[in-house]
Design a protein around this motif. Structure first.
Motif, PDB file in Angstrom:
ATOM      1  N   LYS A   1       0.885  -0.986   0.008  1.00  0.00           N
ATOM      2  CA  LYS A   1      -0.320  -0.231  -0.090  1.00  0.00           C
ATOM      3  C   LYS A   1       0.908   1.183  -0.053  1.00  0.00           C
ATOM      4  CE  LYS A   1      -4.004  -2.194   2.536  1.00  0.00           C
ATOM      5  NZ  LYS A   1      -4.637  -1.949   3.745  1.00  0.00           N
ATOM      6  N   GLU A   2       1.985   1.375   0.427  1.00  0.00           N
ATOM      7  CA  GLU A   2       2.811   2.743   0.612  1.00  0.00           C
ATOM      8  C   GLU A   2       3.898   2.793  -0.377  1.00  0.00           C
ATOM      9  OE1 GLU A   2       5.564   2.001   4.118  1.00  0.00           O
ATOM     10  OE2 GLU A   2       4.290   2.228   5.464  1.00  0.00           O
ATOM     11  N   VAL A   3       3.490   1.585  -1.378  1.00  0.00           N
ATOM     12  CA  VAL A   3       4.551   1.745  -2.915  1.00  0.00           C
ATOM     13  C   VAL A   3       3.236   1.238  -3.596  1.00  0.00           C
ATOM     14  CG1 VAL A   3       6.460   1.196  -4.453  1.00  0.00           C
ATOM     15  CG2 VAL A   3       6.703   1.630  -1.541  1.00  0.00           C
ATOM     16  N   PRO A   4       2.141   1.865  -4.357  1.00  0.00           N
ATOM     17  CA  PRO A   4       1.151   1.420  -4.578  1.00  0.00           C
ATOM     18  C   PRO A   4       1.477   1.186  -6.681  1.00  0.00           C
ATOM     19  CG  PRO A   4       1.095   3.999  -4.892  1.00  0.00           C
ATOM     20  CD  PRO A   4       2.013   3.347  -3.564  1.00  0.00           C
ATOM     21  N   GLN A   5       2.734   2.083  -6.993  1.00  0.00           N
ATOM     22  CA  GLN A   5       3.156   1.871  -8.326  1.00  0.00           C
ATOM     23  C   GLN A   5       4.205   1.013  -8.478  1.00  0.00           C
ATOM     24  OE1 GLN A   5       3.144   5.899  -9.860  1.00  0.00           O
ATOM     25  NE2 GLN A   5       3.651   4.493 -12.368  1.00  0.00           N
ATOM     26  N   THR A   6       3.949  -0.470  -8.812  1.00  0.00           N
ATOM     27  CA  THR A   6       5.408  -1.437  -9.231  1.00  0.00           C
ATOM     28  C   THR A   6       5.849  -1.658  -8.091  1.00  0.00           C
ATOM     29  OG1 THR A   6       5.183  -0.525 -11.921  1.00  0.00           O
ATOM     30  CG2 THR A   6       6.563  -2.036 -11.064  1.00  0.00           C
ATOM     31  N   PRO A   7       5.580  -1.993  -6.129  1.00  0.00           N
ATOM     32  CA  PRO A   7       6.517  -1.859  -5.541  1.00  0.00           C
ATOM     33  C   PRO A   7       7.866  -3.349  -5.912  1.00  0.00           C
ATOM     34  CG  PRO A   7       4.538  -3.250  -5.076  1.00  0.00           C
ATOM     35  CD  PRO A   7       4.787  -2.311  -6.824  1.00  0.00           C
ATOM     36  N   GLY A   8       6.849  -4.066  -6.936  1.00  0.00           N
ATOM     37  CA  GLY A   8       8.139  -5.171  -7.385  1.00  0.00           C
ATOM     38  C   GLY A   8       9.893  -5.128  -7.992  1.00  0.00           C
ATOM     39  N   ALA A   9       9.682  -3.000  -8.391  1.00  0.00           N
ATOM     40  CA  ALA A   9      10.664  -2.322  -8.545  1.00  0.00           C
ATOM     41  C   ALA A   9      12.213  -2.286  -7.296  1.00  0.00           C
ATOM     42  CB  ALA A   9      10.939  -1.039  -9.621  1.00  0.00           C
ATOM     43  N   LEU A  10      11.274  -2.165  -6.341  1.00  0.00           N
ATOM     44  CA  LEU A  10      12.276  -1.900  -5.187  1.00  0.00           C
ATOM     45  C   LEU A  10      13.008  -2.912  -4.760  1.00  0.00           C
ATOM     46  CD1 LEU A  10       9.954  -0.170  -2.912  1.00  0.00           C
ATOM     47  CD2 LEU A  10      11.293   0.949  -4.231  1.00  0.00           C
ATOM     48  N   VAL A  11      12.630  -4.577  -5.982  1.00  0.00           N
ATOM     49  CA  VAL A  11      13.954  -5.573  -5.695  1.00  0.00           C
ATOM     50  C   VAL A  11      14.331  -6.364  -6.917  1.00  0.00           C
ATOM     51  CG1 VAL A  11      13.040  -6.825  -3.749  1.00  0.00           C
ATOM     52  CG2 VAL A  11      12.477  -6.850  -5.188  1.00  0.00           C
ATOM     53  N   ASN A  12      13.898  -5.557  -8.307  1.00  0.00           N
ATOM     54  CA  ASN A  12      14.880  -5.022  -9.239  1.00  0.00           C
ATOM     55  C   ASN A  12      15.421  -5.079 -10.059  1.00  0.00           C
ATOM     56  OD1 ASN A  12      14.555  -3.988 -12.631  1.00  0.00           O
ATOM     57  ND2 ASN A  12      13.714  -6.185 -12.073  1.00  0.00           N
ATOM     58  N   LEU A  13      16.978  -5.652 -10.222  1.00  0.00           N
ATOM     59  CA  LEU A  13      18.085  -5.473 -10.693  1.00  0.00           C
ATOM     60  C   LEU A  13      18.344  -4.464 -11.609  1.00  0.00           C
ATOM     61  CD1 LEU A  13      21.096  -6.566  -8.768  1.00  0.00           C
ATOM     62  CD2 LEU A  13      21.306  -7.960 -11.570  1.00  0.00           C
ATOM     63  N   PRO A  14      17.925  -4.202 -12.408  1.00  0.00           N
ATOM     64  CA  PRO A  14      17.790  -3.429 -13.612  1.00  0.00           C
ATOM     65  C   PRO A  14      17.261  -2.074 -13.098  1.00  0.00           C
ATOM     66  CG  PRO A  14      17.070  -5.667 -14.747  1.00  0.00           C
ATOM     67  CD  PRO A  14      16.870  -5.962 -13.304  1.00  0.00           C
ATOM     68  N   ALA A  15      15.660  -2.007 -12.130  1.00  0.00           N
ATOM     69  CA  ALA A  15      15.724  -0.529 -11.985  1.00  0.00           C
ATOM     70  C   ALA A  15      16.443   0.023 -10.937  1.00  0.00           C
ATOM     71  CB  ALA A  15      13.942  -0.854 -11.279  1.00  0.00           C
ATOM     72  N   LEU A  16      16.926  -0.762 -10.024  1.00  0.00           N
ATOM     73  CA  LEU A  16      17.528  -0.015  -9.133  1.00  0.00           C
ATOM     74  C   LEU A  16      19.147  -0.248  -9.999  1.00  0.00           C
ATOM     75  CD1 LEU A  16      17.110  -3.039  -6.237  1.00  0.00           C
ATOM     76  CD2 LEU A  16      16.444  -0.507  -6.144  1.00  0.00           C
ATOM     77  N   ALA A  17      19.727  -0.449 -10.480  1.00  0.00           N
ATOM     78  CA  ALA A  17      20.970   0.304 -11.570  1.00  0.00           C
ATOM     79  C   ALA A  17      20.861   1.718 -11.875  1.00  0.00           C
ATOM     80  CB  ALA A  17      21.554  -0.747 -12.241  1.00  0.00           C
ATOM     81  N   ALA A  18      19.504   1.195 -12.350  1.00  0.00           N
ATOM     82  CA  ALA A  18      19.121   2.746 -13.071  1.00  0.00           C
ATOM     83  C   ALA A  18      19.337   3.703 -12.120  1.00  0.00           C
ATOM     84  CB  ALA A  18      17.598   2.084 -14.114  1.00  0.00           C
ATOM     85  N   TYR A  19      18.219   3.442 -11.531  1.00  0.00           N
ATOM     86  CA  TYR A  19      18.301   4.526  -9.777  1.00  0.00           C
ATOM     87  C   TYR A  19      19.552   4.863  -9.676  1.00  0.00           C
ATOM     88  CZ  TYR A  19      17.354   6.213  -5.225  1.00  0.00           C
ATOM     89  OH  TYR A  19      17.020   7.182  -4.134  1.00  0.00           O
ATOM     90  N   LEU A  20      20.356   3.834  -9.082  1.00  0.00           N
ATOM     91  CA  LEU A  20      21.962   4.745  -9.137  1.00  0.00           C
ATOM     92  C   LEU A  20      22.644   5.061  -9.951  1.00  0.00           C
ATOM     93  CD1 LEU A  20      24.406   4.292  -7.120  1.00  0.00           C
ATOM     94  CD2 LEU A  20      25.133   1.608  -8.508  1.00  0.00           C
TER      95      LEU A  20
END
Length: 821
Positions: free
Chosen positions: A594-613
């Protein structure tokens, strides 16, 4: 003059290009002084690098075939070749192999300004819809700060500064003798300051094992794949900097709108300056001067000389050395990490392609006969050892031994490759990135609130948040791989036995013997877990697959990008909590939060986290660049009172060793438009002391009785002329020049000697000159026949030794044997 005594230089090589080759102009030919390489822009929009002998060394290919070369420049040591393109981009290529090392652009729009969660390789070939500036020329110089020049001898020899190993008790090291002395000064340098500098620049990463190459396994990975594809190239990227190198390596990128990008160590952006006018055409610099001079034209074609001063003593200081070293290291490590993530994604998708195709075909056949699916049938076979006709046919005719081997090799290789990427590539790179980022954050905290390092520590904290998040996900993936790989090995062993039983015939003597021998060794707990949970949906999917369309998370500005609901919620704590929630889910279940309503799976997704970095690293680099830009002063400009249509043939900077180190003289060779028999030598003196002053005097006029085709400096007191007389005979002449800023009349200019003559019988018509080489091997490259042929001449060796060179009068006298060789 006799025929056998006519002047002639030794011919090193001659090269004739095919009729399809684009004629080479002198502006698009670059000579490498250190290694005797010649880079030429070809008509295929590629850059071909030849050896001085005329043999091709390598080719630099542009993926965007429509882009054309606009500028070429070798680095002083020949290690890098800079290439500019008419789409506003430029690339730095290895001088050894031609591989792309880094790239940039002089345009404000395009991919460089796009903020997105996208790890796609940047080939630098995206076309801008709007026209923009292009790269017109490069400037490359290795500077020696004035404070260091006072320490060493006048020969220009610069050794390494003191390191911590040079300190013992209270003694100091004498750089001249190599002995320790008991005083607080070392040739005028403060010993305490040297010790402070040595401690500040300690590099703990030298104790860490070197990073290994990243095997791509067939992935077309762009420039990063070239940089990290082999161990040799990887070592060259992460080679530790020389111990307290005293030189400042500066790269200037000039664009057609008058802007100048200043970079240190090729990739670290110092800032941007703007010179007067537009269309910078030529650049000159000297290693012992902090000044770079650039010649440009305005809209009325008037000539302007602009001077850009570098704060060498500041750039060489310990703080700037630490910032520059770690900034470059962070950029390289980020490229290494993103390339590793791309390879993990590639290995995951390709490893499952063949098993997915085999099972998809079987599922379609089972669906037609309404007999369930592959997983149900395999589960039934494992529990009952009862072969259905469809399953028996599938194992014997479709899977069989050959395809089973392909299946086994593909999945085993997938797990092994991903595990190696995590263990040997990703984790060590994250550790090194933490060290570099923590170092910069420490300096930011220490200098917070001052102008010495105006970058907020929080900028680096966000990078560390991304690093820690990636490290958590990487550890989780390693645990998943170990568990799933054990399950697959149990399944593969069981499947091989089922194929053997099927081939022998269920119930036959051979099948019974196989069952008695193999079945007791099966680990049914792992086998059934693989069939039930892993075979069709691996737990790695949520960590590796692309979960987000990068177009949904893109922006033109960083504030808009980081304000996105998903990006704003990324961080170490969120990732840690999300991993705890994910561990309670099955592979086919999605994370709901609920606290992350939009695609919370990105928080544990390697490509998404690498792009965030990558986004946070980009913010830090921009903040550092903005702070460093404040060191650059506004360039000083001076109008050159020369005809607007005059051709500037060459440009040179001279530094007088006996004069002030802040003073330099820039000289121009100008060919007036109204006559081809007169050469104008302009001298512009510039002093960087105080606010900076520039002045020019009346040009020195050099008159000749023959037509001047081209002229180039080849020393502080000489220039080389390519001339043609009335009989269409061509020759190279050496002209002695006056000392800079000296009041010298034409009759005091010295001798004018003919060095080489060209035979008209060969059909070769020289047109342009390029002078290069080094002490003991100076080379003159003569382009002719509309740029389709060259002749390389050795300026230090004559083909026929003569007591005296021919004079210009001999060259103009057609009756005394001065016909061409």
């Amino acid at each position: 003059m006799a025929m056998n005594s006519q002047p002639s230089l030794a011919l090193i090589s001659e090269k004739a290009f095919s009729g399809t080759t684009k004629p080479a102009s002198s502006d698009l030919v670059a000579y490498c002084d250190a290694h005797d390489l010649v880079a030429i822009a070809a008509d295929t929009h590629d850059v071909v690098v030849y050896r001085i002998t005329g043999h091709p060394a390598f080719v630099i290919k542009r993926r965007n075939g429509e882009a054309e070369v606009t500028a070429l420049k070798w680095k002083h040591d020949g290690s890098v070749l800079a290439v500019g393109w008419n789409d506003g981009s430029y690339g730095l290529y290895s001088g050894e192999s031609g591989r792309l090392l880094s790239q940039g652009t002089v345009r404000g729009g395009g991919r460089e300004r796009e903020w997105t969660l996208n790890l796609a390789p940047d080939y630098g070939d995206d076309e801008d819809e709007e026209e923009g500036p292009n790269v017109t020329c490069f400037g490359w110089e290795c500077h020696v700060p004035s404070s260091l020049r006072m320490i060493y001898d006048g020969a220009g020899k610069v050794d390494s500064l003191l390191s911590t190993e040079d300190w013992c008790e209270d003694d100091s090291l004498d750089m001249a003798t190599g002995e320790y002395i008991n005083n607080t000064k070392v040739d005028g340098r403060d010993a305490v300051a040297d010790l402070t500098s040595a401690v500040a620049t300690l590099d703990v990463t030298e104790l860490l094992p070197r990073l290994t190459a990243i095997p791509s396994h067939g992935l077309r990975s762009g420039p990063d794949g070239n940089k990290f594809g082999t161990q040799a190239t990887t070592d060259s990227v992460f080679a530790p900097p020389q111990k307290r190198s005293s030189n400042v390596d500066a790269l200037f990128v000039f664009s057609s709108d008058g802007n100048v990008q200043v970079l240190q160590d090729e990739t670290v952006k110092i800032g941007t300056a703007r010179v007067r006018g537009s269309k910078p055409a030529m650049h000159a610099s000297h290693g012992k001067s902090a000044c770079h001079s650039v010649l440009s034209r305005d809209q009325d074609d008037a000539l302007h000389a602009s001077f850009v001063d570098l704060p060498l003593d500041t750039l060489d200081g310990p703080l700037l050395d630490v910032v520059s070293t770690n900034t470059k290291r962070i950029q390289n490590l980020l490229a290494y990490i993103t390339q590793t993530v791309r390879c993990i994604q590639h290995d995951f998708s390709t490893g499952l392609q063949f098993p997915a195709r085999v099972m998809a075909n079987m599922n379609s056949e089972l669906a037609e006969k309404q007999e369930g699916d592959v997983i149900t049938n395999l589960y039934h076979l494992a529990m009952t050892s009862d072969f259905t006709p469809m399953m028996l046919e599938w194992l014997i005719d479709i899977v069989k031994e050959t395809n089973h081997k392909r299946w086994d090799q593909a999945v085993n290789a997938m797990y092994a490759n991903i595990q190696n990427h995590l263990f040997f590539n990703l984790m060590p790179a994250l550790n090194r990135l933490s060290v570099a980022t923590t170092t910069l954050r420490g300096h930011a905290r220490f200098h917070e609130g001052t102008s010495k390092f105006e970058v907020a520590p929080e900028v680096f904290t966000y990078i560390l948040e991304g690093v820690d998040s990636l490290r958590l996900v990487g550890h989780k993936m390693q645990l998943i791989i170990m568990a799933e790989h054990r399950q697959f090995r149990a399944f593969s062993k069981w499947l091989r036995v089922m194929i053997e039983i099927g081939v022998a015939g269920p119930g036959s003597k051979g099948a019974i013997e196989t069952e008695e021998r193999e079945v007791p060794n099966f680990d049914y707990s792992l086998l059934l877990a693989y069939l039930k949970d892993t075979m069709t949906c691996s737990l790695l999917t949520r960590h590796v697959a692309e979960l987000i369309d990068s177009r949904e998370v893109s922006a033109r500005q960083d504030a808009e990008f980081f304000a996105h609901p998903l990006i704003a919620r990324m961080g170490y704590k969120r990732t840690k909590e999300a991993l705890g929630r994910v561990s309670e889910l099955k592979a086919d279940q999605e994370l709901v939060w609920k606290e992350v309503p939009q695609t919370p799976g990105a928080l544990v997704n390697l490509p998404a986290l690498a792009a965030y970095l990558a986004a946070n690293v980009r913010v830090a680099m921009e903040r550092i660049t903005a702070w460093q830009s404040k060191m650059l002063t506004a360039p000083k400009s001076l109008h050159i009172d020369a005809p607007s249509t005059a051709a500037v043939l060459d440009m040179q900077m001279i530094v007088d060793q006996d004069a002030s180190p802040n003073r330099s003289v820039t000289r121009l060779l100008v060919l007036p438009p109204e006559t081809r028999h007169q050469l104008m030598l302009y001298s512009v003196a510039y002093s960087s002391a105080g606010a900076g002053t520039a002045s020019t005097e009346q040009p020195t006029m050099l008159d000749f009785d023959h037509e001047i085709l081209d002229a180039k400096f080849h020393g502080p007191r000489n220039c080389l002329l390519l001339v043609c007389n009335e009989q269409a005979q061509y020759a190279l002449m050496d002209i002695a020049l006056p000392a800079p800023q000296a009041q010298t009349h034409e009759d005091e200019l010295g001798t004018r000697s003919v060095l080489h003559t060209f035979s008209p019988d060969s059909g070769y018509k020289p047109e342009r000159l390029i002078v290069g080489g080094r002490t003991g091997k100076r080379v003159c490259l003569v382009l002719g026949n509309e740029g389709r042929e060259w002749r390389a001449l050795d300026l230090d060796t004559k083909a026929e030794e003569t007591d005296d060179l021919a004079s210009t009068d001999d060259f103009m006298d057609g009756d005394d044997g001065m016909s061409m060789e």
